[in-house]
Design a protein around this motif. Structure first.
Motif, PDB file in Angstrom:
ATOM      1  N   ARG A  11       0.836  -1.209   0.000  1.00 39.00           N
ATOM      2  CA  ARG A  11       0.000   0.000   0.000  1.00 39.00           C
ATOM      3  C   ARG A  11       0.871   1.261   0.000  1.00 39.00           C
ATOM      4  O   ARG A  11       0.540   2.254  -0.638  1.00 39.00           O
ATOM      5  CB  ARG A  11      -0.930   0.011   1.203  1.00 39.00           C
ATOM      6  CG  ARG A  11      -2.060  -0.998   1.103  1.00 39.00           C
ATOM      7  CD  ARG A  11      -3.067  -0.810   2.238  1.00 39.00           C
ATOM      8  NE  ARG A  11      -4.080  -1.834   2.225  1.00 39.00           N
ATOM      9  CZ  ARG A  11      -5.177  -1.787   1.457  1.00 39.00           C
ATOM     10  NH1 ARG A  11      -5.389  -0.775   0.658  1.00 39.00           N
ATOM     11  NH2 ARG A  11      -6.054  -2.773   1.510  1.00 39.00           N
ATOM     12  N   LYS A  51       2.095  -6.528  -6.517  1.00 33.15           N
ATOM     13  CA  LYS A  51       0.799  -6.338  -5.867  1.00 33.15           C
ATOM     14  C   LYS A  51       0.396  -4.867  -5.912  1.00 33.15           C
ATOM     15  O   LYS A  51      -0.762  -4.537  -6.195  1.00 33.15           O
ATOM     16  CB  LYS A  51       0.867  -6.822  -4.416  1.00 33.15           C
ATOM     17  CG  LYS A  51      -0.460  -6.845  -3.711  1.00 33.15           C
ATOM     18  CD  LYS A  51      -0.358  -7.553  -2.375  1.00 33.15           C
ATOM     19  CE  LYS A  51      -1.719  -7.624  -1.701  1.00 33.15           C
ATOM     20  NZ  LYS A  51      -1.679  -8.395  -0.466  1.00 33.15           N
ATOM     21  N   HIS A  55      -2.828  -3.429  -8.080  1.00 34.33           N
ATOM     22  CA  HIS A  55      -3.866  -2.637  -7.404  1.00 34.33           C
ATOM     23  C   HIS A  55      -4.103  -1.323  -8.149  1.00 34.33           C
ATOM     24  O   HIS A  55      -5.258  -0.938  -8.374  1.00 34.33           O
ATOM     25  CB  HIS A  55      -3.435  -2.367  -5.961  1.00 34.33           C
ATOM     26  CG  HIS A  55      -4.329  -1.417  -5.240  1.00 34.33           C
ATOM     27  ND1 HIS A  55      -5.577  -1.771  -4.769  1.00 34.33           N
ATOM     28  CD2 HIS A  55      -4.158  -0.107  -4.911  1.00 34.33           C
ATOM     29  CE1 HIS A  55      -6.134  -0.713  -4.182  1.00 34.33           C
ATOM     30  NE2 HIS A  55      -5.291   0.299  -4.255  1.00 34.33           N
ATOM     31  N   GLU A  59      -7.520   0.109  -9.950  1.00 34.75           N
ATOM     32  CA  GLU A  59      -8.091   1.387  -9.522  1.00 34.75           C
ATOM     33  C   GLU A  59      -8.130   2.421 -10.647  1.00 34.75           C
ATOM     34  O   GLU A  59      -8.698   3.491 -10.474  1.00 34.75           O
ATOM     35  CB  GLU A  59      -7.292   1.949  -8.341  1.00 34.75           C
ATOM     36  CG  GLU A  59      -7.389   1.108  -7.083  1.00 34.75           C
ATOM     37  CD  GLU A  59      -8.792   1.125  -6.492  1.00 34.75           C
ATOM     38  OE1 GLU A  59      -9.350   2.217  -6.330  1.00 34.75           O
ATOM     39  OE2 GLU A  59      -9.310   0.032  -6.185  1.00 34.75           O
TER      40      GLU A  59
END
Length: 79
Positions: A11, A51, A55, A59
């Protein structure tokens, strides 16, 4: 960049890439570093950078071109 290893690293990598899109480091249509390049730059596993980029494609921040690379979407999503 110092990553906080107590939070999800992928993230943080995604936020880093979004920040670079917003500040113009990666303008719309430009190629972003590969998963290996990001992993090497940040000292992380390639699976972590994969990853994060996956993502960002889901998005709408990035788009992938098979065999060519990953690019900033022409119209990144609004905040």
């Amino acid at each position: 960049m110092d990553l906080d290893r107590t939070r999800a690293v992928w993230r943080q990598v995604a936020q880093l890439v979004i920040g670079r899109v917003k500040d113009g480091t990666y303008p719309p249509g430009s190629r972003v570093p590969s998963t290996l390049e990001l992993a090497t730059e940040l000292g992380i596993a390639t699976s972590t950078s994969q990853k994060a980029l996956a993502h960002l494609r889901r998005e709408g921040w990035l788009r992938g071109e098979n065999g060519i690379g990953t690019f900033v979407a022409d119209s990144p999503p609004p905040e």
